[in-house]
Design an enzyme around this catalytic site. Structure first.
Site, PDB file in Angstrom:
ATOM      1  N   SER A  97      -7.463 -35.957 -30.819  1.00 24.08           N
ATOM      2  CA  SER A  97      -7.359 -35.605 -29.411  1.00 24.08           C
ATOM      3  C   SER A  97      -5.903 -35.302 -29.054  1.00 24.08           C
ATOM      4  O   SER A  97      -5.265 -34.498 -29.741  1.00 24.08           O
ATOM      5  CB  SER A  97      -7.963 -36.713 -28.554  1.00 24.08           C
ATOM      6  OG  SER A  97      -8.164 -36.281 -27.223  1.00 24.08           O
TER       7      SER A  97
ATOM      8  N   ASP B 236     -18.263 -30.804 -26.942  1.00 22.81           N
ATOM      9  CA  ASP B 236     -17.197 -31.515 -26.237  1.00 22.81           C
ATOM     10  C   ASP B 236     -17.278 -31.261 -24.732  1.00 22.81           C
ATOM     11  O   ASP B 236     -17.174 -30.125 -24.270  1.00 22.81           O
ATOM     12  CB  ASP B 236     -15.840 -31.046 -26.758  1.00 22.81           C
ATOM     13  CG  ASP B 236     -14.707 -31.996 -26.411  1.00 22.81           C
ATOM     14  OD1 ASP B 236     -14.834 -32.727 -25.411  1.00 22.81           O
ATOM     15  OD2 ASP B 236     -13.704 -31.997 -27.140  1.00 22.81           O
TER      16      ASP B 236
ATOM     17  N   HIS C 288     -16.828 -35.229 -27.908  1.00 19.23           N
ATOM     18  CA  HIS C 288     -15.421 -35.463 -28.210  1.00 19.23           C
ATOM     19  C   HIS C 288     -15.218 -36.744 -29.011  1.00 19.23           C
ATOM     20  O   HIS C 288     -15.679 -37.823 -28.616  1.00 19.23           O
ATOM     21  CB  HIS C 288     -14.635 -35.550 -26.894  1.00 19.23           C
ATOM     22  CG  HIS C 288     -13.154 -35.494 -27.067  1.00 19.23           C
ATOM     23  ND1 HIS C 288     -12.472 -34.340 -27.368  1.00 19.23           N
ATOM     24  CD2 HIS C 288     -12.216 -36.471 -26.973  1.00 19.23           C
ATOM     25  CE1 HIS C 288     -11.182 -34.598 -27.448  1.00 19.23           C
ATOM     26  NE2 HIS C 288     -10.996 -35.879 -27.221  1.00 19.23           N
TER      27      HIS C 288
END
Length: 329
Positions: free
Chosen positions: A121, A241, A294
């Site tokens: 991330s 995501d 995600h």
């Protein structure tokens, strides 16, 4: 963002690992002609911490795929609570500088011919900033999962009792471009709205992303030279995501409403502001997708990445990281 429980593999073993998981003591130096895997540096995401058992399991998996790998997990504070807080609160430019200093002074990493890097991330764009701004020790392969390389246009939702997250997000939405917010709240520093009015504010006030993406008039040549020197830059995008918005940011794509501009059609690529075109020309720029939301990463995907892009340094590629330099255009 924190790792999903989906990669809590090997936790019973990983819980015993130190924060820096080192190779045996007789492998404490690395030469470009031995068979010791390059060290691996991991930078976690928003709301996560170096002490997360899932990160320990990732370190154990990396070592199992490439035995003898030293795994170093970035920590911005000596304790887990402080490290998690630093993912929300802090000046990203100063955080990257801290990591540059920490790696350059590490007794093993600093003597390695190169290192590999894995960013989860927001840790993905922060490790890219490390490559561009200092890169000592130099990175051979950079692999990012769900990074926000082209920024975000919306902020994450928070858990019902996550008051640190709730407080940070409330302040972010209140005055994104103030000096206080840009110098203190981490996600605001990679907020990027391509709409004309907001984009002008972004170019003027962004504390981190506008610089690290070389979007201002004055271009930093070192950024492009260092990134182009990578052997591999592998960008994974999560197919489902809904946390990092837009998800296409993971591939440097520009999303403006319903219009999506691929990286190779953007000025950033065509004029090679970051060295991505040169890296692509060498075959080192790689676009990958992985199923799930995600940070839901399957063990098999990680194993494949570790096997293909990390491990032993090839002799014929050792010259790629000789020297750094450059100047502003």
């Amino acid at each position: 963002m924190a790792l999903s429980k989906k990669i809590s593999l090997l936790c019973s073993i990983a819980a015993l690992l130190p924060f820096t998981h080192a190779a045996p003591s007789n492998q404490n130096t690395l030469e470009d002609n031995d068979d010791t895997p390059l060290p691996l540096v991991i930078w976690h995401g928003l709301g996560d911490t170096f002490a997360n058992p899932s990160l320990r399991s990732v370190a154990a998996l990396a070592e199992s795929v490439n035995p003898g790998t030293l795994v170093y997990t970035v920590a911005l504070a000596p304790d887990a609570a402080g490290d998690r807080s630093a993912t929300f609160l802090g000046n990203v430019t100063e955080q990257v500088a801290q990591v540059c200093a920490d790696l350059a002074s590490h007794p093993i990493l600093s003597t390695a011919p190169a290192i590999d890097a894995l960013g989860f991330s927001q840790g993905g764009q922060f490790l890219r900033a490390y490559v561009q701004r200092c890169n000592h020790p130099p990175v051979r392969s950079l692999v990012t999962f769900g990074a926000q390389h082209n920024g975000i246009v919306d902020f994450r939702s928070c858990g019902a009792t996550d008051w640190l997250c709730k407080g940070a997000m409330a302040l972010l939405r209140g005055n994104t471009w103030s000096g206080f917010v840009q110098g203190r709240l981490v996600p605001a520093q990679y907020y990027r709205d391509p709409g004309a009015e907001e984009f002008a504010k972004y170019l003027e006030h962004s504390n981190f992303l506008a610089d690290v993406n070389n979007e201002r008039v004055l271009k930093n040549r070192t950024y492009a030279e260092n990134l182009a020197r990578l052997e591999n830059f592998v960008m994974y995008m999560f197919e489902n995501d809904t946390v990092a918005i837009p998800k296409e940011s993971a591939w440097f794509e520009e999303v403006n409403g319903t219009e999506v501009t691929p990286l190779r059609a953007r000025r950033l690529y065509r004029e090679d502001w970051l060295g991505l075109r040169e890296l692509d020309r060498k075959g080192g720029l790689r676009f990958r997708t992985t199923p799930g939301e995600h940070m839901e990463i399957d063990e098999g995907v990680l194993k494949e990445a570790f096997k293909e892009y990390f491990g032993v340094l090839k002799k014929d590629s050792a010259r790629a990281w000789d020297g750094v330099g450059g100047e502003d255009l």
